[in-house]
Design a protein around this motif. Structure first.
Motif, short mmCIF file in Angstrom:
data_model
loop_
_atom_site.label_atom_id
_atom_site.label_comp_id
_atom_site.label_asym_id
_atom_site.label_seq_id
_atom_site.Cartn_x
_atom_site.Cartn_y
_atom_site.Cartn_z
N GLN A 84 0.52 -1.02 0.24
CA GLN A 84 0.13 0.08 0.05
C GLN A 84 0.48 1.23 -0.01
O GLN A 84 0.76 1.93 -0.38
CB GLN A 84 -1.00 -0.08 0.89
N LEU A 85 1.87 1.32 0.60
CA LEU A 85 3.05 2.18 0.65
C LEU A 85 3.80 2.59 -0.49
O LEU A 85 3.66 4.16 -1.18
CB LEU A 85 3.59 2.25 2.24
N ALA A 86 4.42 1.43 -1.39
CA ALA A 86 4.63 1.65 -2.66
C ALA A 86 3.75 1.73 -3.36
O ALA A 86 3.94 2.64 -4.09
CB ALA A 86 5.18 -0.08 -2.53
N LEU A 87 2.23 1.70 -3.42
CA LEU A 87 1.32 2.16 -4.08
C LEU A 87 0.86 3.56 -3.93
O LEU A 87 1.15 4.53 -4.76
CB LEU A 87 0.02 1.27 -4.10
N ALA A 88 1.19 3.67 -3.03
CA ALA A 88 0.42 5.23 -2.47
C ALA A 88 1.98 6.05 -3.07
O ALA A 88 1.04 7.39 -3.63
CB ALA A 88 0.50 5.66 -0.96
N TRP A 89 2.99 6.12 -3.08
CA TRP A 89 4.01 6.19 -3.72
C TRP A 89 4.37 6.68 -5.32
O TRP A 89 3.97 8.39 -5.45
CB TRP A 89 5.56 5.91 -3.71
N VAL A 90 3.80 5.76 -5.46
CA VAL A 90 3.25 6.42 -7.03
C VAL A 90 2.02 6.76 -7.69
O VAL A 90 1.97 7.91 -8.21
CB VAL A 90 3.03 4.73 -7.76
N GLN A 91 1.01 7.06 -6.85
CA GLN A 91 -0.37 7.19 -7.25
C GLN A 91 -0.57 8.29 -6.73
O GLN A 91 -0.95 9.83 -7.29
CB GLN A 91 -1.81 6.63 -6.16
N HIS A 92 1.04 9.16 -5.48
CA HIS A 92 1.06 10.66 -5.47
C HIS A 92 2.26 11.37 -6.31
O HIS A 92 2.56 12.25 -6.01
CB HIS A 92 1.64 11.14 -3.96
N ALA A 127 -1.98 13.57 -10.53
CA ALA A 127 -3.21 13.52 -11.58
C ALA A 127 -3.02 12.07 -12.47
O ALA A 127 -3.57 11.80 -13.20
CB ALA A 127 -3.73 13.85 -11.15
N ASP A 128 -1.69 12.30 -13.65
CA ASP A 128 -2.01 12.07 -14.46
C ASP A 128 -1.07 10.48 -14.75
O ASP A 128 -0.34 10.30 -15.55
CB ASP A 128 -0.60 13.01 -15.59
N VAL A 129 -0.69 9.59 -13.83
CA VAL A 129 -0.11 8.56 -13.24
C VAL A 129 -1.08 7.87 -12.60
O VAL A 129 -1.47 7.99 -12.13
CB VAL A 129 1.55 8.53 -12.49
N VAL A 130 -1.26 6.18 -13.53
CA VAL A 130 -2.01 5.41 -13.75
C VAL A 130 -1.57 3.79 -12.97
O VAL A 130 -0.82 3.45 -14.18
CB VAL A 130 -2.92 5.49 -13.98
N PRO A 131 -1.25 3.37 -12.16
CA PRO A 131 -0.21 1.84 -11.92
C PRO A 131 -1.29 1.29 -12.20
O PRO A 131 -2.24 1.25 -11.96
CB PRO A 131 0.18 2.12 -10.22
N ILE A 132 -0.64 0.04 -12.74
CA ILE A 132 -1.34 -1.18 -13.43
C ILE A 132 -1.20 -2.72 -11.79
O ILE A 132 -0.36 -2.81 -12.73
CB ILE A 132 -1.73 -1.65 -14.58
#
Length: 347
Positions: free
Chosen positions: A271-279, A282-287
């Protein structure tokens, strides 16, 4: 404090009007590369659960299997509201099997573009593909010719939006001049940051969305990775230098710093690793990919993890790219367009 119950928002991807769920699902591991394929019934349940949870952006490719991933995804979405689902598929990595030998080659000729799209549409059982990527750049075919053929697919209504995967800044600019590129797919995570130097700024300058694959470092950033549990058919055994020997030991030391922050935040490592990407914007979408509903739910819960600018900086500094050991991948003979940090220790 544990993350709150999340809501997966819809966001604009790129500047041509495409909308996707802000977190997608990488489907590759359901049928290929990470060991034994997931039983079809379980995989379909996972896709249906994702849609019910607000994750509606699904990533596949002709190369996954090969072909079996698209066939599986087509079965999984059959009967669902197609207008509420965004399918991204990729062409350009041709796979030829002769007995136990598997040969990969990059194909970007206009003829191959049209042939591959028709085949993907049939396997997926759909009339159009929402986002169609060139999976790898064919250095023997001018990208203008490849994207010119992709543009014809858009004009024919077979594809809505165009994308590139693992492309250089120069190729992105040349492609975008032929037809607007909606998204560039690239590996971006706490331990893969080389894209920040040139690729990300180029995308943002041109209004191109960013799709982050392997945002959890091929499972390593989940904090539960155990190399000894990998089955022989898992491609990470031979093609992931960061997960080998002394490289792995060095990277596990770095990960301990992130573990401490996750404990403070009351969330899991993934969750922390994904939150880093998502922060990152707004133009970034992880998959992120997964085969288990519990893991999918945990990934979605990353939207409940809020990071201040100070925490983002602390997290970035806890995993400095210059200290990560090993190349990010040895991609089965296919050359990447940009170069990762050289390994400290050879795999």
């Amino acid at each position: 404090m544990a993350p709150t119950k999340p809501v997966v928002p819809m966001v604009k991807l790129g500047s041509q009007g495409m909308e996707v769920s802000q977190q997608g699902l990488g489907c590759m591991g359901l049928t290929a590369f990470y060991g034994n394929p997931t039983p079809e019934e379980e995989g379909i349940k996972l896709i249906h659960h994702a849609v019910a949870s607000g994750v509606t952006f699904f990533d596949t490719s002709e190369a996954y299997g090969p072909h079996t991933n698209e066939i599986f995804l087509g079965k999984a979405i059959k009967g669902l509201d197609r207008s509420q689902i965004q399918i991204a598929s990729k062409f350009g990595v041709s796979v030829e099997k002769k007995g136990a030998v598997v040969k990969y080659s990059v194909q970007g000729t206009p003829e191959y573009v049209h042939k591959a799209c028709e085949a993907s549409l049939k396997r997926l059982g759909v009339d159009y593909i929402d986002l169609y990527y060139q999976h790898r750049i064919d250095v023997n075919t001018p990208i203008e010719d490849t994207v010119g053929a992709m543009k014809e697919l858009v004009e024919a209504g077979k594809v809505k939006y165009l994308g590139l995967s693992e492309a250089s800044a120069s190729d992105i600019r040349r492609a975008h001049a032929v037809h607007p590129i909606t998204a560039v797919q690239l590996e971006w995570s706490l331990w893969v940051r080389d894209v920040e130097d040139e690729i990300i700024p180029t995308c943002r300058e041109l209004g191109i969305g960013i799709v982050s694959y392997c945002p959890l470092g091929r499972g390593f950033l989940c904090g539960t990775f155990k190399r000894e549990e990998l089955v022989e058919t898992d491609f990470r055994i031979k093609n992931a230098p960061r997960l080998v020997g002394e490289n792995l030991k060095i990277n596990e030391k770095l990960l301990e710093r992130v573990t401490q922050m996750a404990e403070r935040k009351g969330c899991t490592m993934n969750q922390l690793a994904l939150a880093w990407v998502q922060h990152q914007g707004a133009d970034v979408v992880p998959i992120p990919g997964t085969t288990k509903i519990a893991n999918l739910d945990s990934n979605i819960a990353s939207f409940g993890v809020q990071l201040s600018s100070e925490e983002l900086e602390e997290l970035s500094n806890a995993f400095p790219p210059s200290q990560v050991a090993g190349l990010r991948t040895l991609h089965i003979g296919i050359t990447y367009q940009y170069v990762s940090t050289p390994p400290k220790i050879k795999a």
